[in-house]
Design an enzyme around this catalytic site. Structure first.
Site, PDB file in Angstrom:
ATOM      1  N   PRO A   2       0.936  -1.395   0.393  1.00  0.00           N
ATOM      2  CA  PRO A   2      -0.441   0.239   0.015  1.00  0.00           C
ATOM      3  C   PRO A   2       0.830   1.233   0.285  1.00  0.00           C
ATOM      4  CG  PRO A   2       0.361  -1.114   2.306  1.00  0.00           C
ATOM      5  CD  PRO A   2       1.022  -1.848   1.387  1.00  0.00           C
ATOM      6  N   GLU A   3       0.915   2.037  -0.574  1.00  0.00           N
ATOM      7  CA  GLU A   3       1.028   3.566  -1.589  1.00  0.00           C
ATOM      8  C   GLU A   3      -0.056   4.025  -1.236  1.00  0.00           C
ATOM      9  OE1 GLU A   3       5.037   4.379  -2.788  1.00  0.00           O
ATOM     10  OE2 GLU A   3       5.416   2.017  -3.064  1.00  0.00           O
TER      11      GLU A   3
END
Length: 278
Positions: A2-3
């Site tokens: 997750p970015e």
DNA sequence: CTTACGGCCTGTACGC
DNA sequence: TGCGTACAGGCCGTAA
């Protein structure tokens, strides 16, 4: 996973399941993730109606009608799985930590093997003052994020440009993949001193950051090993990486002719083209 | 104040 | 096959 683009993709996936729904039943299957769950966690969620599912940096903010907001961070390996109609019953997978059943009969399961994620409750009225959110820099896809703002944040910094962009106080939401990608698009070396970026380069870099994030969001984020989207479909931006995890491949910059290199900075992999990134 | 580093966890890929 | 090691998308506390 997750970015920013992956978290935004998750937000878009779970919003239709949650918004306007009441949390009919909440199951908390362990005492902590990266931090302990707050006191009476499931009781404080149960019966609440979800008024909005938003995002700040890499945090999901799920606002409830009782005045609290559920703050969620996915860490490295967190994900939400949607089980329409509560499919799954009482059977759970390893690392299923939190289960949200809505009054529409749908189920949302938070699964996080490494437990670097977190869930907590903060007052909606002071959301921006929550300790997790208070120090964050500008949202890169908002109007507040300009070349001038970025230049000001980088000014005087003695670390590398790569490390500075990973600092969430400089700009919120970038991680290891998209920093490499943005620097390549901007033609700037990850080894450059952050403080050496003036107005013109900062303008170029801000534009590159916005562009790569927008492209990635449009692609549903990047799926390396795990899938990103809550309905199980794959993001496909990993096929558009120009440098990340592409050591020894030709540099994709037109007319460059260089070769993508790998190096380690502050203990984390960086990918770049020594020829066209200065 | 800034910066660098180790630690938090599990899963997977790779070399022997 | 099994086993050990290194590494992975993030962040925080600590020390200098």
């Amino acid at each position: 996973m997750p970015e920013l683009p992956e978290v935004e993709t998750v937000r878009r996936g779970i919003a239709p399941v949650l918004e306007g729904r009441r949390l009919h039943r909440v199951l908390q299957r362990r005492d902590d993730l990266r931090i302990p769950f707050p006191a009476r966690f499931s009781a404080r969620l149960q019966g609440q109606q979800v008024t909005a599912v938003a995002r700040r940096a890499k945090y999901l903010t799920i606002a409830l009608d009782g005045g609290e907001t559920l703050l969620v961070h996915l860490g490295m390996s967190g994900r939400f799985v949607i089980q329409p109609g509560g499919a799954g019953g009482n059977r759970f997978e390893a690392h299923d930590h939190v289960v949200l059943d809505t009054d529409a009969g749908d189920r949302l399961v938070f699964n996080d093997p490494r437990r670097f994620g977190l869930m907590t409750l903060v007052p909606t009225s002071d959301l921006a003052a929550a300790p997790q959110l208070a120090g964050l820099g500008p949202e890169p896809l908002s109007d507040e994020f300009t070349g001038e703002v970025l230049a000001a944040a980088l000014k005087g910094r003695k670390t590398t440009l790569k490390a500075a962009l990973l600092d969430q106080k400089v700009v919120a939401g970038l991680g290891n993949i998209y920093v490499s990608e943005a620097l390549h698009r901007a033609g700037l070396s990850p080894k450059r001193l952050a403080g050496s970026v003036g107005a013109a380069r900062a303008h170029r870099l801000a534009a590159a950051i916005r562009a790569v994030l927008m492209d990635a969001v449009a692609a549903g984020g990047s799926s390396l090993k795990d899938y990103v989207q809550a309905d199980g479909t794959l993001g496909y931006f990993q096929h558009s990486f120009r440098v990340y995890d592409r050591a020894d491949h030709p540099c994709p910059t037109k007319g460059c002719g260089g070769t993508v290199r790998h190096m380690v900075q502050n203990g984390r992999s960086t990918y770049y083209c020594p020829r066209c990134q200065k």
